[in-house]
Design an enzyme around this catalytic site. Structure first.
Site, PDB file in Angstrom:
ATOM      1  N   LYS A  82       0.257   3.789   0.089  1.00  0.00           N
ATOM      2  CA  LYS A  82      -0.522   4.868   0.735  1.00  0.00           C
ATOM      3  C   LYS A  82      -0.947   6.829   0.074  1.00  0.00           C
ATOM      4  O   LYS A  82      -0.570   6.180  -1.577  1.00  0.00           O
ATOM      5  CB  LYS A  82      -0.185   5.780   2.081  1.00  0.00           C
ATOM      6  CG  LYS A  82       0.410   4.746   2.690  1.00  0.00           C
ATOM      7  CD  LYS A  82       0.070   4.854   4.079  1.00  0.00           C
ATOM      8  CE  LYS A  82       0.643   3.577   5.193  1.00  0.00           C
ATOM      9  NZ  LYS A  82       0.835   3.799   6.461  1.00  0.00           N
ATOM     10  N   GLU A  96      -4.694  -4.989  11.611  1.00  0.00           N
ATOM     11  CA  GLU A  96      -3.272  -4.406  11.106  1.00  0.00           C
ATOM     12  C   GLU A  96      -3.900  -3.715  12.709  1.00  0.00           C
ATOM     13  O   GLU A  96      -4.479  -2.313  12.935  1.00  0.00           O
ATOM     14  CB  GLU A  96      -3.773  -3.259  10.464  1.00  0.00           C
ATOM     15  CG  GLU A  96      -3.891  -3.681   8.946  1.00  0.00           C
ATOM     16  CD  GLU A  96      -3.459  -2.773   7.882  1.00  0.00           C
ATOM     17  OE1 GLU A  96      -1.545  -3.153   6.632  1.00  0.00           O
ATOM     18  OE2 GLU A  96      -3.627  -1.807   7.497  1.00  0.00           O
ATOM     19  N   ASN A 146       0.943  -0.745  -0.423  1.00  0.00           N
ATOM     20  CA  ASN A 146      -0.094  -0.066   0.038  1.00  0.00           C
ATOM     21  C   ASN A 146       0.656   1.188  -0.296  1.00  0.00           C
ATOM     22  O   ASN A 146       1.644   1.194   0.905  1.00  0.00           O
ATOM     23  CB  ASN A 146      -0.388   0.265   1.328  1.00  0.00           C
ATOM     24  CG  ASN A 146      -1.456   1.725   1.618  1.00  0.00           C
ATOM     25  OD1 ASN A 146      -2.234   2.360   0.635  1.00  0.00           O
ATOM     26  ND2 ASN A 146      -2.020   1.532   2.813  1.00  0.00           N
ATOM     27  N   GLY A 149       2.912   1.910  10.658  1.00  0.00           N
ATOM     28  CA  GLY A 149       3.666   3.112  10.631  1.00  0.00           C
ATOM     29  C   GLY A 149       4.813   3.841  11.665  1.00  0.00           C
ATOM     30  O   GLY A 149       5.705   4.607  12.035  1.00  0.00           O
ATOM     31  N   SER A 155       3.572  -2.446  10.643  1.00  0.00           N
ATOM     32  CA  SER A 155       5.703  -2.205  10.208  1.00  0.00           C
ATOM     33  C   SER A 155       6.446  -3.480   9.752  1.00  0.00           C
ATOM     34  O   SER A 155       7.210  -4.169   9.995  1.00  0.00           O
ATOM     35  CB  SER A 155       5.216  -1.704  11.447  1.00  0.00           C
ATOM     36  OG  SER A 155       5.359  -0.440  11.907  1.00  0.00           O
ATOM     37  N   HIS A 159      -9.610   1.011   5.373  1.00  0.00           N
ATOM     38  CA  HIS A 159      -7.909   0.955   6.532  1.00  0.00           C
ATOM     39  C   HIS A 159      -8.036   1.599   7.125  1.00  0.00           C
ATOM     40  O   HIS A 159      -8.570   2.506   7.435  1.00  0.00           O
ATOM     41  CB  HIS A 159      -7.092   2.303   5.307  1.00  0.00           C
ATOM     42  CG  HIS A 159      -5.810   1.766   5.335  1.00  0.00           C
ATOM     43  ND1 HIS A 159      -4.915   2.719   6.249  1.00  0.00           N
ATOM     44  CD2 HIS A 159      -5.007   0.564   5.274  1.00  0.00           C
ATOM     45  CE1 HIS A 159      -3.768   3.003   6.600  1.00  0.00           C
ATOM     46  NE2 HIS A 159      -3.500   1.239   6.383  1.00  0.00           N
ATOM     47  N   GLU A 205      -6.451   4.590   7.970  1.00  0.00           N
ATOM     48  CA  GLU A 205      -6.211   6.032   8.184  1.00  0.00           C
ATOM     49  C   GLU A 205      -7.580   6.589   7.441  1.00  0.00           C
ATOM     50  O   GLU A 205      -7.932   7.630   8.135  1.00  0.00           O
ATOM     51  CB  GLU A 205      -4.483   6.305   6.596  1.00  0.00           C
ATOM     52  CG  GLU A 205      -3.528   6.111   8.069  1.00  0.00           C
ATOM     53  CD  GLU A 205      -2.515   5.145   7.456  1.00  0.00           C
ATOM     54  OE1 GLU A 205      -2.834   5.674   5.560  1.00  0.00           O
ATOM     55  OE2 GLU A 205      -1.436   4.909   7.671  1.00  0.00           O
TER      56      GLU A 205
HETATM   57  C1  PEP Z   1      -0.350  -0.167   6.082  1.00  0.00           C
HETATM   58  O1  PEP Z   1      -0.028   1.574   5.599  1.00  0.00           O
HETATM   59  O2  PEP Z   1      -1.631  -1.023   5.419  1.00  0.00           O
HETATM   60  C2  PEP Z   1       0.441  -0.383   7.243  1.00  0.00           C
HETATM   61  C3  PEP Z   1       0.357  -1.757   7.500  1.00  0.00           C
HETATM   62  O3  PEP Z   1       2.007   0.707   7.309  1.00  0.00           O
HETATM   63  P1  PEP Z   1       3.152   0.275   7.693  1.00  0.00           P
HETATM   64  O4  PEP Z   1       4.030  -1.044   6.989  1.00  0.00           O
HETATM   65  O5  PEP Z   1       4.082   1.624   7.350  1.00  0.00           O
HETATM   66  O6  PEP Z   1       3.286   0.553   8.569  1.00  0.00           O
END
Ligand code: PEP
Length: 252
Positions: free
Chosen positions: A11, A167, A9, A173, A211, A95, A97
């Site tokens: 973003k 997640e 992703n 992040g 992450s 998601h 976000e």
């Molecule tokens: C995500 O945006 O779904 C995500 C898991 O980000 P990151 O891997 O940067 O934590």
């Protein structure tokens, strides 16, 4: 047999140049993956055509969000039918976000999931608890409720078009990752909720996100209920992303 998926992703990151260079590298390497992993790239919608062209069919492509309408006067929105028309196979829905910054609710997630599966695309439905919820012992109940509500409109023939991404919000992040044991426990819990909902739970792929990097992917992906990853930051580095794809055990 569950699909094994590693999805990147981007973003709101990337450029035409990144689409060419990163996808060029991933396209060249994806053919040599011998572990059955499906590689998915989810760029900003404006770069979908560039990614598809560069990928030459070696990877699948998804869109990060769709509107809850089919078409009409909704300036700035795109529909799942448009995503399909453009050549996408996947749509991210819910998601964290989108939930936290844009106020998306489980009810809205359910509406979008229904449109995505109706257009024949696969919805990657994101769920996950905040740090506060985890520290209060509410992680499982929060995630269970997100799964039940977000997937409440899925009919029996459409489960094949559902992937769930667990997640934990505190891991996205931040460089903090759930331990492989904690992630596995939550995935097993999600699978049992899906079973209670009457879904073919053993056939639904469950991805872990938060992450994920090349140095923790192997431990996470070797857990029995973790069928792949949703990768944010590390998916913007072609070598790191492909390394993550390689860590999937060939035998699972
Ligand atoms: C995500 O945006 O779904 C995500 C898991 O980000 P990151 O891997 O940067 O934590």
């Amino acid at each position: 047999m569950r699909r094994k998926i590693v999805a990147g992703n981007w973003k709101m990151n990337g450029s035409k140049d990144l689409s060419e260079k990163l996808v060029g590298y991933v396209q060249a390497e994806a053919g040599s993956l011998d572990n059955g992993v499906e590689v998915v790239i989810i760029p900003p919608a404006i770069y979908i055509r560039d990614v598809l062209k560069q990928a030459e069919g070696a990877v699948s492509v998804g869109v990060q969000n769709v509107g809850q309408w089919q078409s009409g006067a909704y300036t700035g929105e795109i529909s799942s039918e448009m995503a399909k028309d453009a050549g996408c196979d996947y749509v991210l829905v819910g998601h964290s976000e989108r939930r936290q910054i844009f106020g998306e609710t489980d009810e809205l997630v359910a509406e979008k999931v229904a449109l995505v599966v109706a257009s024949g695309l696969t919805a990657i439905v994101c769920v996950g608890e905040t740090l506060e919820e985890r520290e209060s012992g509410l992680a499982e109940s929060v995630v269970s409720s997100q799964v039940r509500l977000g997937l409440s409109a899925v009919s029996s023939g459409d489960w094949k078009n559902i992937v769930v991404a667990y997640e934990p919000v505190w891991a996205i992040g931040t460089g903090k990752t759930a331990t492989a044991e904690d992630a596995q426990a939550m995935h097993a819990s999600i699978r049992s909720v899906l079973k209670e909902m009457g879904a073919p739970a053993e056939e639904i792929s469950l991805l872990y996100g938060g992450s994920v990097k090349a140095d923790n992917a192997a431990a996470l992906f070797s857990e029995s209920d973790i069928d792949g990853g949703l990768i944010g930051g590390a998916s913007l580095d072609a070598k790191e992303f492909i390394s993550i794809c390689r860590y999937f055990p060939a035998s699972s």
